[in-house]
Design a protein around this motif. Structure first.
Motif, PDB file in Angstrom:
ATOM      1  N   GLY A 197      39.932   1.575  11.627  1.00  0.00           N
ATOM      2  CA  GLY A 197      38.617   1.046  11.315  1.00  0.00           C
ATOM      3  C   GLY A 197      37.519   1.982  11.787  1.00  0.00           C
ATOM      4  O   GLY A 197      37.589   2.549  12.887  1.00  0.00           O
ATOM      5  N   VAL A 198      36.503   2.166  10.953  1.00  0.00           N
ATOM      6  CA  VAL A 198      35.386   3.045  11.289  1.00  0.00           C
ATOM      7  C   VAL A 198      34.068   2.302  11.082  1.00  0.00           C
ATOM      8  O   VAL A 198      34.003   1.279  10.403  1.00  0.00           O
ATOM      9  N   THR A 199      33.016   2.844  11.652  1.00  0.00           N
ATOM     10  CA  THR A 199      31.665   2.336  11.442  1.00  0.00           C
ATOM     11  C   THR A 199      31.024   3.095  10.294  1.00  0.00           C
ATOM     12  O   THR A 199      31.055   4.325  10.265  1.00  0.00           O
ATOM     13  N   VAL A 200      30.482   2.363   9.334  1.00  0.00           N
ATOM     14  CA  VAL A 200      29.886   2.973   8.147  1.00  0.00           C
ATOM     15  C   VAL A 200      28.420   2.562   8.061  1.00  0.00           C
ATOM     16  O   VAL A 200      28.097   1.366   8.160  1.00  0.00           O
ATOM     17  N   ARG A 201      27.547   3.552   7.876  1.00  0.00           N
ATOM     18  CA  ARG A 201      26.117   3.293   7.726  1.00  0.00           C
ATOM     19  C   ARG A 201      25.582   4.059   6.521  1.00  0.00           C
ATOM     20  O   ARG A 201      26.056   5.148   6.210  1.00  0.00           O
ATOM     21  N   ASP A 202      24.586   3.480   5.869  1.00  0.00           N
ATOM     22  CA  ASP A 202      23.877   4.198   4.809  1.00  0.00           C
ATOM     23  C   ASP A 202      22.928   5.191   5.462  1.00  0.00           C
ATOM     24  O   ASP A 202      22.032   4.806   6.222  1.00  0.00           O
ATOM     25  N   THR A 203      23.143   6.478   5.192  1.00  0.00           N
ATOM     26  CA  THR A 203      22.240   7.502   5.738  1.00  0.00           C
ATOM     27  C   THR A 203      21.288   8.044   4.685  1.00  0.00           C
ATOM     28  O   THR A 203      20.353   8.769   5.014  1.00  0.00           O
TER      29      THR A 203
ATOM     30  N   GLY B  62      36.957   7.201   1.030  1.00  0.00           N
ATOM     31  CA  GLY B  62      36.462   7.606   2.337  1.00  0.00           C
ATOM     32  C   GLY B  62      37.347   8.646   2.989  1.00  0.00           C
ATOM     33  O   GLY B  62      38.156   9.319   2.349  1.00  0.00           O
ATOM     34  N   MET B  63      37.197   8.781   4.294  1.00  0.00           N
ATOM     35  CA  MET B  63      37.898   9.817   5.043  1.00  0.00           C
ATOM     36  C   MET B  63      39.396   9.545   5.083  1.00  0.00           C
ATOM     37  O   MET B  63      39.828   8.396   5.155  1.00  0.00           O
ATOM     38  N   LYS B  64      40.152  10.625   5.026  1.00  0.00           N
ATOM     39  CA  LYS B  64      41.611  10.550   5.083  1.00  0.00           C
ATOM     40  C   LYS B  64      42.140  11.720   5.882  1.00  0.00           C
ATOM     41  O   LYS B  64      41.556  12.803   5.864  1.00  0.00           O
TER      42      LYS B  64
ATOM     43  N   ASP C 166      32.988  12.216  10.909  1.00  0.00           N
ATOM     44  CA  ASP C 166      33.346  11.381  12.051  1.00  0.00           C
ATOM     45  C   ASP C 166      34.537  12.014  12.764  1.00  0.00           C
ATOM     46  O   ASP C 166      35.700  11.775  12.410  1.00  0.00           O
ATOM     47  N   LEU C 167      34.245  12.826  13.781  1.00  0.00           N
ATOM     48  CA  LEU C 167      35.323  13.503  14.490  1.00  0.00           C
ATOM     49  C   LEU C 167      36.110  12.545  15.383  1.00  0.00           C
ATOM     50  O   LEU C 167      37.266  12.827  15.719  1.00  0.00           O
TER      51      LEU C 167
ATOM     52  N   VAL D 108      45.551  17.879   6.390  1.00  0.00           N
ATOM     53  CA  VAL D 108      44.326  18.046   5.602  1.00  0.00           C
ATOM     54  C   VAL D 108      43.483  16.790   5.731  1.00  0.00           C
ATOM     55  O   VAL D 108      43.996  15.672   5.559  1.00  0.00           O
ATOM     56  N   THR D 109      42.217  16.964   6.053  1.00  0.00           N
ATOM     57  CA  THR D 109      41.298  15.825   6.113  1.00  0.00           C
ATOM     58  C   THR D 109      40.105  16.089   5.212  1.00  0.00           C
ATOM     59  O   THR D 109      39.818  17.232   4.865  1.00  0.00           O
ATOM     60  N   ASN D 110      39.429  15.020   4.820  1.00  0.00           N
ATOM     61  CA  ASN D 110      38.218  15.184   4.020  1.00  0.00           C
ATOM     62  C   ASN D 110      37.070  14.409   4.655  1.00  0.00           C
ATOM     63  O   ASN D 110      37.243  13.302   5.172  1.00  0.00           O
ATOM     64  N   PHE D 111      35.908  15.021   4.632  1.00  0.00           N
ATOM     65  CA  PHE D 111      34.666  14.383   5.036  1.00  0.00           C
ATOM     66  C   PHE D 111      33.661  14.543   3.913  1.00  0.00           C
ATOM     67  O   PHE D 111      33.811  15.422   3.049  1.00  0.00           O
ATOM     68  N   ASP D 112      32.623  13.711   3.934  1.00  0.00           N
ATOM     69  CA  ASP D 112      31.448  13.946   3.108  1.00  0.00           C
ATOM     70  C   ASP D 112      30.414  14.679   3.943  1.00  0.00           C
ATOM     71  O   ASP D 112      30.379  14.539   5.177  1.00  0.00           O
ATOM     72  N   VAL D 113      29.562  15.436   3.286  1.00  0.00           N
ATOM     73  CA  VAL D 113      28.557  16.223   3.996  1.00  0.00           C
ATOM     74  C   VAL D 113      27.704  15.339   4.898  1.00  0.00           C
ATOM     75  O   VAL D 113      27.339  15.742   6.010  1.00  0.00           O
ATOM     76  N   ASP D 114      27.389  14.136   4.442  1.00  0.00           N
ATOM     77  CA  ASP D 114      26.534  13.242   5.230  1.00  0.00           C
ATOM     78  C   ASP D 114      27.315  12.224   6.048  1.00  0.00           C
ATOM     79  O   ASP D 114      26.735  11.290   6.595  1.00  0.00           O
ATOM     80  N   TYR D 115      28.628  12.391   6.158  1.00  0.00           N
ATOM     81  CA  TYR D 115      29.421  11.445   6.938  1.00  0.00           C
ATOM     82  C   TYR D 115      30.627  12.156   7.533  1.00  0.00           C
ATOM     83  O   TYR D 115      31.697  12.216   6.923  1.00  0.00           O
TER      84      TYR D 115
END
Length: 242
Positions: free
Chosen positions: A202-208, A160-162, A99-100, A90-97
């Motif tokens: 580690g991931v890249t995070v940006r304010d969208t 964040g994503m898990k 990251d495949l 099981v993984t979770n994403f946010d609608v605006d983030y």
């Protein structure tokens, strides 16, 4: 129903402007990877057309299904999605983030190590690139320091994503009592205390887009929640010793 390889949990509150594009891209990306998957849209307390749009998307795509809750609560939406998931992972994403690339890396690690229970996306660990505002980076660092010093947290980030194995983590998700901003934190703390192995990527995070809740409101709410969480975990530890 049959167990799937992968469940994606996607909380959605007032996301009418973003949800369709997110689902279309996610379905396309996951289909190209040949995963047997589902996407669980966890609509919660939306005052716009998000609920109706989520239902429409579940009609359009066989892989999409929708849960709805009357009250807006990000943590409770995550919890409901994890508990409803049918995937072995099981993984979770946010609608605006979404990251495949992170998902690919996490699945590779899980596939190479049967004893690994979860892979977390970290904004602060090795290989991370946090390009958000200085204020948000400072708050994240301070929150992590509180968790490390006050709770003994071993990983560098809980929000964040898990990517989680459902079998070992499902029962822990079910015991979590905190929603809102603290579900992620409670889940990882409980997993560590249960002796489950967790790694980070580690991931890249940006304010969208601007944050939904101003930092000045989140800080006192999070601190009060952490105090309650510490009390709950302490009481549980005492009861186990009796």
């Amino acid at each position: 129903m049959a167990e799937l390889a992968l469940s994606v949990v996607l909380p959605a509150h007032n996301e009418q402007d973003y949800l369709e594009a997110a689902i279309v891209d996610l379905v396309k990306g996951l289909r190209s990877r040949d995963h047997a998957f589902e996407i669980v849209v966890c609509e919660n307390g939306s005052s716009d057309a998000t609920a109706a749009l989520a239902t429409d998307l579940s009609d359009r795509f066989d892989e999409v299904r929708t849960l709805s809750a009357a009250r807006p609560d990000y943590g409770e939406a995550l919890r409901a999605g994890f508990l409803a998931a049918r995937g072995r992972v099981v993984t979770n994403f946010d609608v605006d983030y979404i990251d495949l690339a992170f998902l690919d890396a996490a699945l590779q690690r899980l596939g190479a190590d049967d004893g690994l229970a979860a892979v977390l996306a970290t904004k602060r660990g090795e290989g991370a690139d946090d390009t958000r505002s200085a204020g948000r980076r400072i708050v994240t660092a301070a929150f992590s320091a509180v968790l490390r010093l006050g709770f003994g947290l071993q990983v560098s980030d809980t929000h964040g994503m898990k990517v989680l194995r459902r079998e070992p983590l499902g029962p822990i998700v079910a015991t979590c009592r905190f929603g809102s901003d603290l579900f992620d934190t409670e889940l990882i703390l409980r997993a560590e205390r249960a002796g489950l192995r967790i790694e980070e990527v580690g991931v890249t995070v940006r304010d969208t887009r601007p944050p939904r809740t101003p930092i000045t409101r989140r800080i006192p709410r999070s601190l009060a929640g952490l105090a309650k969480l510490r009390l709950v975990l302490w009481q549980e530890r005492l009861s186990r010793r009796r």
